[in-house]
Enzyme design. Structure first.
Site, PDB file in Angstrom:
ATOM      1  N   ARG A 270       0.867  -1.176   0.000  1.00  0.00           N
ATOM      2  CA  ARG A 270       0.000   0.000   0.000  1.00  0.00           C
ATOM      3  C   ARG A 270       0.903   1.225   0.000  1.00  0.00           C
ATOM      4  NH1 ARG A 270       2.396   1.922   3.665  1.00  0.00           N
ATOM      5  NH2 ARG A 270       0.849   3.576   3.623  1.00  0.00           N
ATOM      6  N   GLY A 271       0.280   2.395  -0.166  1.00  0.00           N
ATOM      7  CA  GLY A 271       1.056   3.621  -0.365  1.00  0.00           C
ATOM      8  C   GLY A 271       1.150   3.857  -1.863  1.00  0.00           C
ATOM      9  N   ALA A 272       0.828   5.092  -2.278  1.00  0.00           N
ATOM     10  CA  ALA A 272       0.664   5.364  -3.710  1.00  0.00           C
ATOM     11  C   ALA A 272       1.882   4.956  -4.567  1.00  0.00           C
ATOM     12  CB  ALA A 272       0.318   6.844  -3.893  1.00  0.00           C
TER      13      ALA A 272
ATOM     14  N   ARG B 208      -7.287  -0.597  -7.151  1.00  0.00           N
ATOM     15  CA  ARG B 208      -7.612   0.486  -6.214  1.00  0.00           C
ATOM     16  C   ARG B 208      -7.774   1.763  -7.038  1.00  0.00           C
ATOM     17  NH1 ARG B 208      -4.247   1.035  -0.752  1.00  0.00           N
ATOM     18  NH2 ARG B 208      -6.207   2.005  -0.066  1.00  0.00           N
TER      19      ARG B 208
ATOM     20  N   GLN C 176      -2.035   2.378   9.801  1.00  0.00           N
ATOM     21  CA  GLN C 176      -0.713   2.538   9.167  1.00  0.00           C
ATOM     22  C   GLN C 176       0.238   3.339  10.054  1.00  0.00           C
ATOM     23  OE1 GLN C 176      -3.659   2.961   7.646  1.00  0.00           O
ATOM     24  NE2 GLN C 176      -3.593   2.415   5.508  1.00  0.00           N
TER      25      GLN C 176
ATOM     26  N   ASP D  56      -2.249  10.788  -2.384  1.00  0.00           N
ATOM     27  CA  ASP D  56      -2.600   9.727  -3.337  1.00  0.00           C
ATOM     28  C   ASP D  56      -2.956  10.301  -4.697  1.00  0.00           C
ATOM     29  OD1 ASP D  56      -3.175   8.518  -0.502  1.00  0.00           O
ATOM     30  OD2 ASP D  56      -2.837   6.875  -1.920  1.00  0.00           O
TER      31      ASP D  56
ATOM     32  N   ASN E 119      -5.756  12.160   0.249  1.00  0.00           N
ATOM     33  CA  ASN E 119      -4.822  11.362   1.058  1.00  0.00           C
ATOM     34  C   ASN E 119      -5.651  10.578   2.072  1.00  0.00           C
ATOM     35  OD1 ASN E 119      -2.044  10.620   1.724  1.00  0.00           O
ATOM     36  ND2 ASN E 119      -2.389  11.692   3.654  1.00  0.00           N
ATOM     37  N   LYS E 120      -4.988   9.790   2.857  1.00  0.00           N
ATOM     38  CA  LYS E 120      -5.645   8.894   3.817  1.00  0.00           C
ATOM     39  C   LYS E 120      -6.737   9.607   4.610  1.00  0.00           C
ATOM     40  CE  LYS E 120      -5.253   5.443   4.202  1.00  0.00           C
ATOM     41  NZ  LYS E 120      -6.222   4.552   3.498  1.00  0.00           N
TER      42      LYS E 120
HETATM   43  O1  MRU Z   1      -4.547   3.022   2.012  1.00  0.00           O
HETATM   44  P1  MRU Z   1      -3.088   3.293   1.907  1.00  0.00           P
HETATM   45  O2  MRU Z   1      -2.284   2.773   3.059  1.00  0.00           O
HETATM   46  O3  MRU Z   1      -2.524   2.869   0.555  1.00  0.00           O
HETATM   47  O4  MRU Z   1      -2.972   4.879   1.949  1.00  0.00           O
HETATM   48  C1  MRU Z   1      -1.708   5.466   1.875  1.00  0.00           C
HETATM   49  C2  MRU Z   1      -1.723   6.943   1.982  1.00  0.00           C
HETATM   50  O5  MRU Z   1      -2.752   7.569   2.080  1.00  0.00           O
HETATM   51  C3  MRU Z   1      -0.393   7.635   1.860  1.00  0.00           C
HETATM   52  O6  MRU Z   1      -0.383   8.808   2.608  1.00  0.00           O
HETATM   53  C4  MRU Z   1      -0.119   7.990   0.391  1.00  0.00           C
HETATM   54  O7  MRU Z   1      -0.353   6.888  -0.439  1.00  0.00           O
HETATM   55  C5  MRU Z   1       1.274   8.469   0.190  1.00  0.00           C
HETATM   56  S1  MRU Z   1       2.488   7.182   0.439  1.00  0.00           S
HETATM   57  C6  MRU Z   1       3.988   7.885   0.084  1.00  0.00           C
END
Ligand code: MRU
Length: 347
Positions: A49-51, A89, A192, A233, A243-244
């Site tokens: 996970r993470g963009a 996603r 996270q 994201d 973002n999250k």
């Molecule tokens: O649902 P996730 O864990 O994929 O969400 C991640 C985030 O929101 C991060 O802040 C974003 O992807 C940036 S990661 C460098």
């Protein structure tokens, strides 16, 4: 045999391994992936996970599909793999950016195409780490000196090709003696912040204090937070930032307390095709993620649930967006366009 590795992603040339982030910090477990369908499932199920990390994984997944096709690899035969990955996603644009980069190379066929796609996926992976270091150098001066930094979710080595975006800035700022420590919000429902960010920071002996998300206002009022820094994201043409979930709350709180609110993301997270954040598709995830914590029920099993994985912070609440190309202060459509133009319009 090729081995290209970063803390959460290992490319072995003929298969991919992902650190199963669902198990952290309790267990370190690597999952082997041999095809695009399983890779798409791994993205959807939050193994990775993470963009940026999602984008890197998708690029390698295309290579797995191309390798399976061998001499039959072509734009047409790879289409199902591109489609299944694109459906994994919806919110993080890095996934679509990586798939587009791979698709753009599909004007040849066969083994030559397989080799070309493999080289491109490795390039995407390796470039990401280098970009994060450049981004960090631009971001450090934006953090209040001699204070703590508040962050949300995980934007570190686990979420990227290494070092991290917002967490990369934090790492570099700590090494430079600029900040005194970090406050990490736990980031319900996937935790996270609790499971990943605090784990990454403790490994490097960077002082971190974990708080429940709802403690943010109280912490900001305390006066020792020099900046809030988060990842992204998807950032639209005007600077609105997905973002999250919970990021928007933090931006509003930061504004109220006069604390700079910084977004750190590579240029690959900017989506100039969308005019503003209203156009961003927000991923909705299952009710089970909210009704349970780590598989333990914490709510009536039939209670209706709303579980958006992301929210959108309006550009007006953002003090600065940092990319590997520099800093956009008080972002708006003109400044975003000028930044992209001066970076050679990579998107
Ligand atoms: O649902 P996730 O864990 O994929 O969400 C991640 C985030 O929101 C991060 O802040 C974003 O992807 C940036 S990661 C460098």
């Amino acid at each position: 045999m090729t081995l290209i590795e970063s803390p959460a992603i290992r490319w072995h040339g003929d298969h991919l391994e992902l650190l199963d982030q669902r198990a952290l910090p309790l267990a370190t477990r690597w999952l082997r992936l041999d095809n695009a369908n399983d890779s798409a499932d791994a993205i959807r199920d939050m193994v990775v996970r993470g963009a940026p990390a999602i984008g890197i994984t998708a690029a390698y997944a295309v290579v797995l599909a191309a390798r399976a096709l061998g001499v039959k690899a072509s734009r047409e035969t790879l289409q199902p793999a591109f489609a299944v990955l694109a459906a994994s996603r919806p919110t993080a644009v890095n996934l679509f950016w990586a798939l587009q980069r791979m698709q753009a190379l599909c004007d040849i066929d066969g083994i030559e195409l397989v080799d070309r796609l493999a080289a491109e996926a490795i390039q995407i992976h390796e470039d990401d780490r280098a970009m994060n270091h450049r981004l960090a150098a631009f971001g450090v001066p934006l953090l209040g000196e001699g204070k703590r930094v508040y962050t949300h979710c995980n934007t570190g080595a686990l979420a990227t090709g290494g070092h991290g975006t917002a967490l990369g800035i934090i790492r570099t700022a700590w090494a430079a003696g600029r900040i005194t420590g970090v406050v990490a919000g736990e980031t319900r429902p996937w935790m996270q912040g609790a499971r990943l960010t605090s784990w990454e920071l403790l490994q490097e002996n960077i002082p971190v204090t974990l708080v429940v998300d709802s403690a943010a206002g109280h912490v900001f009022k305390g006066g020792d937070i020099g900046a809030v820094i988060v990842g992204a994201d998807r950032i639209t043409a005007n600077g609105d930032t997905a973002n999250k979930i919970g990021t928007y709350n933090l931006a509003v709180l930061a504004k109220h307390h006069g604390i700079p609110f910084i977004v750190a993301a590579p240029l690959s997270t900017i989506d100039p095709a969308l005019a503003n954040g209203d156009a961003i598709e927000i991923e909705q995830r299952s009710a089970a993620e909210v009704r349970n914590i780590q598989g333990v029920p914490v709510a009536p099993e039939n209670v209706p649930v709303f579980n958006p994985a992301f929210d959108v912070t309006p550009a007006q609440l953002i003090s600065a967006i940092v990319t590997e190309h520099g800093v956009i202060e008080r972002p708006d459509t003109d400044k975003m366009a000028a930044h992209l133009a001066s970076a050679g319009n990579p998107r």
